[in-house]
Design a protein around this motif. Structure first.
Motif, mmCIF file in Angstrom:
data_model
loop_
_atom_site.group_PDB
_atom_site.id
_atom_site.type_symbol
_atom_site.label_atom_id
_atom_site.label_comp_id
_atom_site.label_asym_id
_atom_site.label_seq_id
_atom_site.Cartn_x
_atom_site.Cartn_y
_atom_site.Cartn_z
ATOM 1 N N PRO A 1 0.960 -1.105 -0.086
ATOM 2 C CA PRO A 1 -0.184 0.106 -0.200
ATOM 3 C C PRO A 1 0.900 1.091 0.074
ATOM 4 O O PRO A 1 1.916 1.309 0.636
ATOM 5 N N GLY A 2 0.329 2.148 -0.547
ATOM 6 C CA GLY A 2 0.878 3.554 -0.533
ATOM 7 C C GLY A 2 0.175 4.484 0.702
ATOM 8 O O GLY A 2 -0.940 4.301 1.044
ATOM 9 N N TYR A 3 0.866 5.605 1.002
ATOM 10 C CA TYR A 3 0.534 6.446 2.121
ATOM 11 C C TYR A 3 0.788 7.894 1.721
ATOM 12 O O TYR A 3 1.868 8.139 1.166
ATOM 13 N N GLY A 4 -0.392 8.653 1.895
ATOM 14 C CA GLY A 4 -0.150 10.230 1.771
ATOM 15 C C GLY A 4 -0.274 10.644 0.145
ATOM 16 O O GLY A 4 -0.710 9.433 -0.523
ATOM 17 N N ASP A 5 -0.701 11.939 0.019
ATOM 18 C CA ASP A 5 -1.074 12.509 -1.229
ATOM 19 C C ASP A 5 -0.102 13.718 -1.461
ATOM 20 O O ASP A 5 0.195 14.413 -0.478
ATOM 21 N N GLY A 6 0.153 13.934 -2.676
ATOM 22 C CA GLY A 6 0.606 15.189 -3.299
ATOM 23 C C GLY A 6 2.261 15.215 -2.569
ATOM 24 O O GLY A 6 3.024 14.119 -2.401
ATOM 25 N N ASP A 7 2.451 16.389 -1.971
ATOM 26 C CA ASP A 7 3.712 16.650 -1.285
ATOM 27 C C ASP A 7 3.983 15.984 0.117
ATOM 28 O O ASP A 7 5.014 15.917 0.636
ATOM 29 N N ARG A 8 2.663 15.322 0.381
ATOM 30 C CA ARG A 8 2.769 14.775 1.770
ATOM 31 C C ARG A 8 2.698 13.257 1.678
ATOM 32 O O ARG A 8 2.181 12.517 2.430
ATOM 33 N N GLN A 9 3.327 12.817 0.490
ATOM 34 C CA GLN A 9 3.343 11.292 0.324
ATOM 35 C C GLN A 9 4.438 10.650 0.877
ATOM 36 O O GLN A 9 5.669 10.975 0.663
ATOM 37 N N LEU A 10 4.308 9.629 1.885
ATOM 38 C CA LEU A 10 5.260 8.862 2.161
ATOM 39 C C LEU A 10 5.842 8.198 1.396
ATOM 40 O O LEU A 10 7.142 7.689 1.098
ATOM 41 N N ARG A 11 5.060 7.212 0.489
ATOM 42 C CA ARG A 11 5.382 6.432 -0.750
ATOM 43 C C ARG A 11 4.107 6.155 -1.490
ATOM 44 O O ARG A 11 3.197 6.032 -0.943
ATOM 45 N N PRO A 12 4.536 5.799 -2.965
ATOM 46 C CA PRO A 12 3.558 5.431 -3.630
ATOM 47 C C PRO A 12 3.315 3.935 -3.648
ATOM 48 O O PRO A 12 3.991 3.058 -2.888
ATOM 49 N N ALA A 13 1.931 3.345 -4.000
ATOM 50 C CA ALA A 13 1.357 2.227 -3.945
ATOM 51 C C ALA A 13 2.210 1.297 -4.814
ATOM 52 O O ALA A 13 2.523 1.919 -6.061
ATOM 53 N N THR A 14 2.663 0.393 -4.338
ATOM 54 C CA THR A 14 3.388 -0.749 -5.258
ATOM 55 C C THR A 14 2.496 -1.855 -5.979
ATOM 56 O O THR A 14 1.661 -2.370 -5.263
ATOM 57 N N VAL A 15 2.188 -1.841 -7.402
ATOM 58 C CA VAL A 15 1.049 -2.384 -7.941
ATOM 59 C C VAL A 15 1.570 -3.102 -9.220
ATOM 60 O O VAL A 15 2.480 -2.843 -9.842
ATOM 61 N N THR A 16 0.582 -4.126 -9.645
ATOM 62 C CA THR A 16 0.461 -4.810 -10.845
ATOM 63 C C THR A 16 -0.440 -4.324 -11.698
ATOM 64 O O THR A 16 -1.740 -4.114 -11.418
ATOM 65 N N VAL A 17 -0.389 -3.990 -13.217
ATOM 66 C CA VAL A 17 -1.169 -3.369 -13.917
ATOM 67 C C VAL A 17 -1.381 -4.152 -15.082
ATOM 68 O O VAL A 17 -0.511 -5.007 -15.618
ATOM 69 N N ALA A 18 -2.640 -3.934 -15.590
ATOM 70 C CA ALA A 18 -3.204 -4.855 -16.741
ATOM 71 C C ALA A 18 -2.326 -4.285 -17.895
ATOM 72 O O ALA A 18 -1.879 -3.008 -18.188
#
Length: 201
Positions: A181-198
């Motif tokens: 999972p990712g946490y935060g948005d924009g400038d306050r993002q701790l990390r993006p979500a690691t995902v699998t994409v079609a």
């Protein structure tokens, strides 16, 4: 022998001229001279007292005053910088303490879940899940919401792709699985979500 009357001596018997009478030219020439020069008094200095020297003194006094103001401004700026550094460090300590205190209940519940490790495994799993949800709530209160949604369009601002899958039933560019999972948005993002994409066509 005829007797001539004797003329009176001009040097001795001349009577003084009446007051206001004009003097014959040449009589007072020895005593005449240039008019006396006016003397400067304490109340009204003469022209020689005001000159370049007084202007230099005024400029020197102005320079000294400016230098004094400049030194005072530097001292005030240095004191302000030191006070700001102390206040910033104090605010950081307060914020760290507030964050740590927010996670204390999470640790307490983890301790409680571990104390029931010998009990029903289902109850332990439920306890751990409850602790996880509590920790997620704490992060959201701190301004870092959780992002673990599937079935949404890939967003490079919130997602980090680690793999792609070829599934004709899923629209290309859709998040299929969230690995972390990712946490935060924009400038306050701790990390993006690691995902699998079609996979895209």
């Amino acid at each position: 022998m005829p007797h001539h009357p004797q003329e009176p001596d001009r040097a001795t018997s001349a009577e003084p001229a009446p007051e206001g009478a004009a003097h014959p030219p040449g009589e007072d020439s020895a005593q005449s001279g240039p008019p006396p020069r006016p003397q400067a008094t304490n109340d009204q200095p003469g022209p020689e007292a005001v000159g370049p020297a007084s202007a230099v003194d005024e400029h020197a006094a102005a320079v000294r005053e400016l230098e004094d103001r400049w030194r005072r401004a530097l001292a005030d700026l240095d004191n302000l910088r030191k006070r700001h550094a102390r206040e910033l460090e104090r605010e950081r300590m307060v914020e760290r303490s507030r964050t740590a205190a927010a996670f204390l209940p999470v640790l307490d519940n983890l301790e409680l879940a571990l104390s029931h490790a010998d009990a029903d495994s289902g109850a332990v799993v439920e306890g751990v899940r409850a602790v996880r949800d509590q920790a997620v709530g704490v992060l959201e209160q701190l301004g870092y919401p959780r992002h673990a949604e599937t079935g949404v369009a890939f967003d490079p601002a919130h997602h980090e792709v680690v793999s792609v899958v070829d599934d004709p039933d899923i629209e290309p560019g859709t998040v299929v699985q969230v690995l972390r999972p990712g946490y935060g948005d924009g400038d306050r993002q701790l990390r993006p979500a690691t995902v699998t994409v079609a996979k895209r066509e």
